[in-house]
Design a protein around this motif. Structure first.
Motif, short mmCIF file in Angstrom:
data_model
loop_
_atom_site.label_atom_id
_atom_site.label_comp_id
_atom_site.label_asym_id
_atom_site.label_seq_id
_atom_site.Cartn_x
_atom_site.Cartn_y
_atom_site.Cartn_z
N ILE A 179 0.86 -1.19 0.00
CA ILE A 179 0.00 0.00 0.00
C ILE A 179 0.89 1.23 0.00
CG2 ILE A 179 -1.93 -1.12 1.18
CD1 ILE A 179 -0.99 0.32 3.78
N GLY A 180 0.31 2.37 -0.38
CA GLY A 180 1.05 3.63 -0.43
C GLY A 180 0.73 4.36 -1.71
N ASP A 181 1.61 5.26 -2.09
CA ASP A 181 1.47 6.02 -3.33
C ASP A 181 2.07 5.20 -4.47
OD1 ASP A 181 1.72 7.77 -5.50
OD2 ASP A 181 2.10 9.50 -4.23
N PRO A 182 1.30 4.87 -5.52
CA PRO A 182 1.83 4.06 -6.63
C PRO A 182 3.03 4.67 -7.32
CG PRO A 182 -0.56 4.20 -6.74
CD PRO A 182 -0.12 5.20 -5.71
N ASN A 183 3.23 5.99 -7.16
CA ASN A 183 4.34 6.66 -7.82
C ASN A 183 5.59 6.75 -6.95
OD1 ASN A 183 2.76 7.29 -10.15
ND2 ASN A 183 1.75 8.88 -8.97
N LYS A 184 5.55 6.12 -5.77
CA LYS A 184 6.69 6.18 -4.85
C LYS A 184 7.11 4.77 -4.44
CE LYS A 184 5.30 10.64 -2.87
NZ LYS A 184 4.91 11.35 -1.61
N PRO A 185 8.35 4.61 -3.95
CA PRO A 185 8.78 3.29 -3.46
C PRO A 185 7.86 2.79 -2.34
CG PRO A 185 10.67 4.73 -3.73
CD PRO A 185 9.45 5.59 -3.94
N VAL A 240 0.48 -5.13 3.67
CA VAL A 240 -0.70 -5.55 4.42
C VAL A 240 -0.88 -7.05 4.23
CG1 VAL A 240 -3.21 -5.34 4.64
CG2 VAL A 240 -1.82 -3.31 4.20
N THR A 241 -1.26 -7.75 5.30
CA THR A 241 -1.52 -9.18 5.23
C THR A 241 -2.50 -9.56 6.33
OG1 THR A 241 -0.48 -11.37 5.13
CG2 THR A 241 0.43 -9.81 6.71
N ASN A 242 -2.78 -10.86 6.48
CA ASN A 242 -3.60 -11.33 7.60
C ASN A 242 -2.75 -11.48 8.85
OD1 ASN A 242 -5.43 -13.50 5.41
ND2 ASN A 242 -6.20 -11.64 6.34
N SER A 243 -3.36 -11.33 10.01
CA SER A 243 -2.61 -11.54 11.25
C SER A 243 -2.22 -13.02 11.40
CB SER A 243 -3.42 -11.08 12.46
OG SER A 243 -4.58 -11.88 12.64
N HIS A 244 -3.04 -13.94 10.85
CA HIS A 244 -2.67 -15.36 10.99
C HIS A 244 -1.48 -15.72 10.10
CE1 HIS A 244 -5.48 -16.07 7.47
NE2 HIS A 244 -4.52 -16.92 7.16
N VAL A 281 -0.04 -5.11 9.50
CA VAL A 281 0.72 -4.23 8.61
C VAL A 281 2.19 -4.37 8.94
CG1 VAL A 281 1.10 -1.87 7.82
CG2 VAL A 281 -1.19 -2.59 8.49
N ILE A 282 3.02 -4.58 7.91
CA ILE A 282 4.46 -4.77 8.07
C ILE A 282 5.19 -3.58 7.44
CG2 ILE A 282 6.44 -6.22 7.47
CD1 ILE A 282 4.40 -8.55 7.18
N LYS A 283 6.15 -3.04 8.18
CA LYS A 283 6.99 -1.97 7.62
C LYS A 283 8.29 -2.56 7.13
CE LYS A 283 9.05 2.55 8.60
NZ LYS A 283 9.27 3.61 9.60
N LEU A 284 8.67 -2.26 5.90
CA LEU A 284 9.92 -2.75 5.33
C LEU A 284 11.09 -1.97 5.93
CD1 LEU A 284 8.87 -3.07 1.58
CD2 LEU A 284 8.74 -4.79 3.38
N ILE A 304 -5.80 2.03 10.25
CA ILE A 304 -4.58 2.83 10.07
C ILE A 304 -4.93 4.17 9.44
CG2 ILE A 304 -3.14 0.77 9.86
CD1 ILE A 304 -3.06 1.24 6.85
N SER A 305 -4.12 5.19 9.73
CA SER A 305 -4.40 6.53 9.21
C SER A 305 -3.79 6.72 7.82
CB SER A 305 -3.84 7.59 10.16
OG SER A 305 -2.43 7.60 10.13
N LYS A 306 -4.49 7.47 7.01
CA LYS A 306 -4.03 7.77 5.66
C LYS A 306 -2.78 8.67 5.71
CE LYS A 306 -6.13 9.10 1.25
NZ LYS A 306 -5.19 10.13 0.77
N GLU A 307 -2.74 9.55 6.70
CA GLU A 307 -1.63 10.48 6.81
C GLU A 307 -0.33 9.75 7.12
OE1 GLU A 307 -5.33 12.38 7.00
OE2 GLU A 307 -4.56 10.82 8.36
N LYS A 308 -0.39 8.75 8.00
CA LYS A 308 0.82 8.05 8.41
C LYS A 308 1.29 7.04 7.37
CE LYS A 308 2.71 5.13 12.11
NZ LYS A 308 2.46 4.50 13.43
N TYR A 309 0.36 6.31 6.78
CA TYR A 309 0.74 5.21 5.89
C TYR A 309 0.66 5.58 4.41
CZ TYR A 309 0.87 2.32 10.02
OH TYR A 309 1.21 1.79 11.26
N GLY A 310 0.07 6.73 4.11
CA GLY A 310 0.13 7.26 2.74
C GLY A 310 -0.58 6.45 1.68
N TYR A 311 -1.57 5.63 2.08
CA TYR A 311 -2.27 4.85 1.05
C TYR A 311 -3.16 5.77 0.20
CZ TYR A 311 -6.05 4.88 4.58
OH TYR A 311 -6.99 5.26 5.50
N VAL A 312 -3.46 5.31 -1.00
CA VAL A 312 -4.23 6.10 -1.96
C VAL A 312 -5.58 5.43 -2.20
CG1 VAL A 312 -4.33 6.97 -4.33
CG2 VAL A 312 -2.17 7.02 -3.07
N LEU A 313 -6.65 6.21 -2.13
CA LEU A 313 -7.99 5.70 -2.39
C LEU A 313 -8.38 5.91 -3.84
CD1 LEU A 313 -9.79 7.11 0.79
CD2 LEU A 313 -8.96 4.78 0.44
#
Length: 408
Positions: free
Chosen positions: A53-59, A64-68, A106-109, A228-237
């Motif tokens: 997830i994030g901005d398609p124009n950025k790295p 996102v995955t399941n907790s299991h 949610v996993i951060k690289l 999760i917040s859009k501001e922190k994780y930068g996903y695009v709707l």
């Protein structure tokens, strides 16, 4: 003149299109292209799929995955995120968000990557239930294979209904698409490649005839946007298309076309310079520099009495030689590294690896880099474990594109 005018019009048209479509200009636009956003995830015996997830124009920085899939762990757990096991491309990410009830994590690289493209999110209010939908993910037995994007399965079908699931305390989509342990955690996308849900679980029950019936479910993506917040994780709707003012566009069009007309008028009035005169007045071309000579032996220098060096054979520093002395650190951090690659070099960490002198020669140590350090023999170094390297050893940082050799 007509050619110049056409070029100006083309540039102007591209400008208008960019303003109209904004962040969606380079976004994934089909369900098959959405495979470029899918990864393989594993942690403590749990395994499955995930998506960026994030901005398609950025790295990409978040998965996102399941907790299991991450063994229903906790924030701070280290999960393996695989881009291609065949190409030895994987990183160790950190779980930063987890909701076991809704089965989302949610996993951060460790650092942003261009190995995948972020997928756009489509909330349930904007879902076209007459559309075709695709569940993306890896097959159940992927952990035994060379995981690669080419192995990602695409299972198409429809959304049967949206309903509230009391066990997961959120809305889910009942889908006529087969969900298995391999593709759980992967995205359920519409025909535009936008994520509408997270493939999560299935139930098997007998019907009135005693036949086992399997029903699959995907958690609505709204559960993620509420978590999760859009501001922190930068996903695009899917609704995030920038607004534009038609009047402003018309004004800009008039200005650009008027400027084009003036340029053409002035060029017509300008006298052409005779070809012979232009040729005689042109300065003589400088001779082309000779290509870098192959390095066959380390050069001795007053600043490097031992003659121990690393030679960059391929990559952004190709052709350059660096004295080792008692030791050097290689990476992108200018404050900590004595050999620095440009900050935007792909696959290179801030502090990537270290080479230091020992009584027998030199040893190399990977300092926990995201994309690894590999010797010419194919051995990928274990982080923070020293390995002796004989004179003439080749090694790569991150990928085969950054190739070095040690000479001493």
């Amino acid at each position: 003149m007509k050619t110049i005018f056409k070029r100006i019009v083309c540039v102007f048209t591209a400008f208008i299109m960019t303003m109209m479509y904004g962040v969606t200009a380079f976004a994934i636009s089909t369900s098959s292209e959405a495979r470029n956003g899918v990864v393989y995830v594993s942690l403590n015996g749990g395994h499955g799929s995930g998506f960026a997830i994030g901005d398609p124009n950025k790295p990409v920085e978040y998965i996102v995955t399941n907790s299991h899939v991450v063994a229903r762990g906790k924030v701070g757990d280290q999960a393996t995120v695989v881009f291609s096991l065949a190409a030895n491309k994987y990183v160790i990410g950190t779980v930063v968000e987890i909701d076991i009830t809704k089965d989302i994590a949610v996993i951060k690289l460790p650092e942003p990557t261009t190995e995948r493209t972020a997928l756009i999110i489509c909330k349930s209010d904007n879902v076209d239930y007459d559309d075709n939908f695709t569940a993306l993910g890896y097959p159940f037995n992927s952990e035994t294979n060379n995981i690669d994007a080419s192995e990602i399965t695409m299972t198409r079908g429809a959304i049967s209904q949206k309903r509230y699931d009391a066990n997961h305390t959120t809305d889910v989509y009942q889908i006529d698409i087969d969900i298995n342990p391999g593709n759980s955690g992967g995205p359920l996308v519409n025909s535009k490649g936008e994520v509408v849900g997270i493939n999560t679980y299935y139930n098997v029950q007998e019907d009135q005839y005693g036949t086992a019936v399997k029903t699959s479910y995907a958690v609505c993506i709204d559960a993620l946007t509420e978590m999760i917040s859009k501001e922190k994780y930068g996903y695009v709707l899917s609704t995030d298309k920038p607004s534009f003012n038609p009047v402003l566009i018309i004004i800009i069009a008039v200005i650009v076309l008027a400027a084009a007309g003036i340029v053409i008028f002035l060029m017509k009035k300008k006298k052409a310079v005779p070809a012979a005169s232009a040729a005689s007045s042109a300065p003589a071309a400088a001779p082309a520099p000779a290509p870098n000579a192959a390095v066959s032996a380390p050069a001795q220098s007053s600043g490097n009495p031992n003659g121990s060096v690393i030679i960059c054979e391929k990559g952004v520093l190709a052709g350059r030689t660096f004295p080792i002395g008692s030791g050097i650190i290689i990476g992108r951090n200018t404050e900590k590294c004595s050999v620095c690659l440009p900050i935007d070099t792909k696959g290179i960490s801030g502090v990537h690896c270290e080479i230091r002198k020992t009584a027998k020669g030199f040893e190399i140590i990977d300092r926990g880099s995201s994309y690894g350090t590999t010797l010419g023999s194919g051995q990928k170094l274990t982080p923070n474990v020293p390995v002796f390297i004989p004179d003439g050893t080749y090694f790569t940082l991150g990928s085969a594109e950054q190739l070095f050799q040690i000479r001493y």
